[in-house]
Design an enzyme around this catalytic site. Structure first.
Site, PDB file in Angstrom:
ATOM      1  N   HIS A  47       0.833  -1.207   0.000  1.00  0.00           N
ATOM      2  CA  HIS A  47       0.000   0.000   0.000  1.00  0.00           C
ATOM      3  C   HIS A  47       0.867   1.256   0.000  1.00  0.00           C
ATOM      4  O   HIS A  47       0.645   2.179  -0.801  1.00  0.00           O
ATOM      5  CB  HIS A  47      -0.908  -0.024   1.230  1.00  0.00           C
ATOM      6  CG  HIS A  47      -1.697   1.234   1.442  1.00  0.00           C
ATOM      7  ND1 HIS A  47      -2.982   1.399   0.972  1.00  0.00           N
ATOM      8  CD2 HIS A  47      -1.372   2.401   2.062  1.00  0.00           C
ATOM      9  CE1 HIS A  47      -3.417   2.609   1.296  1.00  0.00           C
ATOM     10  NE2 HIS A  47      -2.462   3.228   1.964  1.00  0.00           N
ATOM     11  N   GLU A  48       1.859   1.291   0.877  1.00  0.00           N
ATOM     12  CA  GLU A  48       2.706   2.477   0.981  1.00  0.00           C
ATOM     13  C   GLU A  48       3.597   2.651  -0.247  1.00  0.00           C
ATOM     14  O   GLU A  48       3.832   3.780  -0.707  1.00  0.00           O
ATOM     15  CB  GLU A  48       3.552   2.406   2.259  1.00  0.00           C
ATOM     16  CG  GLU A  48       2.740   2.396   3.547  1.00  0.00           C
ATOM     17  CD  GLU A  48       1.859   3.624   3.706  1.00  0.00           C
ATOM     18  OE1 GLU A  48       2.246   4.709   3.221  1.00  0.00           O
ATOM     19  OE2 GLU A  48       0.775   3.514   4.318  1.00  0.00           O
ATOM     20  N   HIS A  59       1.642   4.419  -2.973  1.00  0.00           N
ATOM     21  CA  HIS A  59       1.596   5.882  -2.872  1.00  0.00           C
ATOM     22  C   HIS A  59       2.794   6.497  -3.586  1.00  0.00           C
ATOM     23  O   HIS A  59       2.675   7.526  -4.261  1.00  0.00           O
ATOM     24  CB  HIS A  59       1.607   6.309  -1.400  1.00  0.00           C
ATOM     25  CG  HIS A  59       0.279   6.220  -0.722  1.00  0.00           C
ATOM     26  ND1 HIS A  59      -0.866   6.802  -1.228  1.00  0.00           N
ATOM     27  CD2 HIS A  59      -0.092   5.633   0.446  1.00  0.00           C
ATOM     28  CE1 HIS A  59      -1.885   6.574  -0.408  1.00  0.00           C
ATOM     29  NE2 HIS A  59      -1.440   5.870   0.619  1.00  0.00           N
ATOM     30  N   GLU A  91      -6.054   6.937  -1.391  1.00  0.00           N
ATOM     31  CA  GLU A  91      -6.003   5.784  -0.493  1.00  0.00           C
ATOM     32  C   GLU A  91      -6.581   4.546  -1.164  1.00  0.00           C
ATOM     33  O   GLU A  91      -6.040   3.447  -1.043  1.00  0.00           O
ATOM     34  CB  GLU A  91      -6.776   6.086   0.796  1.00  0.00           C
ATOM     35  CG  GLU A  91      -6.081   7.044   1.729  1.00  0.00           C
ATOM     36  CD  GLU A  91      -4.761   6.485   2.239  1.00  0.00           C
ATOM     37  OE1 GLU A  91      -4.719   5.303   2.614  1.00  0.00           O
ATOM     38  OE2 GLU A  91      -3.777   7.234   2.261  1.00  0.00           O
TER      39      GLU A  91
END
Length: 270
Positions: free
Chosen positions: A143-144, A147, A201
């Protein structure tokens, strides 16, 4: 008046869009993330700012004696990162050449982030307090990383720039008072910045899910991760005022994506 202020903010953003155009920083992948992004700030500017912030974080952690104190935990994270980074070329080829790093900070905080350019930081609390499996760590890290791949920090700063430009134009053209200008800022924040952050997100969830599946980590772990996070949370703010989706909304979206990513996971395990 509120409608006029919000319209002015949006008009400024659209004017900037017309001048600079829109693009997508990544390929769409199997999950189909293909939203066009407003990018008024250069990658170089974001990388420079991020490098300064990251260096300070490292320096502060070293001075406090909390950087990379658990070698086994650090090596565990590095092994997971190596597998995930091996899949980033699906979304953007240049990311494989980033100077990737992995560090840990000894802290009770439930936190982890990836700085633009590939600098991964995990706080020990998120691993220890939630008793994370490797698959669940991969869900957070994926997920990070997503980004960073999507350059969400760059995009967010670009939208803030466009919003503030719109407020400045409104104040000068319509002679707004300070109170009215502040109202415009609130309208712009609620109408542009926060919904956009929720979109980011959601994109990071989708891309991260694909990355972990391709790397051989069970995508179902993303669901169990957020179930753990939900239990650890002391209540959540209303979704329309939050930059993060509620855990229940996030879990539902992740579950809806399983048919797209499960075959990738199964293929990686062969």
């Amino acid at each position: 008046m509120k409608k006029l202020l919000t319209t002015t903010v949006m008009a400024a953003s659209l004017s900037a869009l017309t001048l600079t155009g829109c693009t997508s920083t990544t390929n769409s992948g199997a999950v189909g993330v293909d939203r066009q992004q407003l990018l008024l700030v250069s990658s170089e500017q974001i990388l420079a700012l991020s490098a300064q912030s990251y260096a300070k974080t490292i320096q502060d952690a070293k001075s406090k004696g909390v950087l990379d104190t658990n070698t086994a935990q650090l090596n565990r994270l590095k092994n997971i990162a190596n597998r995930l980074v091996g899949q980033v070329g699906v979304y953007r080829a240049d990311a494989a050449k980033w100077q990737w790093e992995v560090h840990t900070i000894k802290s009770n905080d439930l936190n982890a982030f990836v700085v633009p350019g590939g600098k991964i930081m995990f706080y020990s609390g998120i691993i220890d307090r939630l008793n994370l499996t490797d698959d669940e760590i991969a869900a957070i890290m994926g997920h990070e990383i997503s980004h960073a791949l999507r350059e969400h920090s760059r995009e967010r700063l670009s939208r803030e720039y466009a919003t503030q430009t719109g407020i400045g134009l409104a104040a000068s053209i319509f002679g707004l008072s300070q109170g009215q200008a502040e109202l415009a800022g609130t309208a712009g924040n609620l109408g542009l910045s926060l919904p956009h952050s929720r979109t980011q997100e959601s994109e990071a969830d989708q891309i991260g899910l694909e990355l972990m599946a391709r790397a051989g980590y069970n995508p179902q772990a993303a669901v169990t991760l957020w179930q753990k996070m939900q239990k650890a949370s002391q209540g959540e703010p209303p979704q329309f005022l939050s930059t993060h989706p509620t855990s229940s909304s996030r879990i539902a979206e992740l579950q809806s994506l399983m048919p797209k990513v499960t075959p990738l996971y199964q293929q990686s395990r062969r």
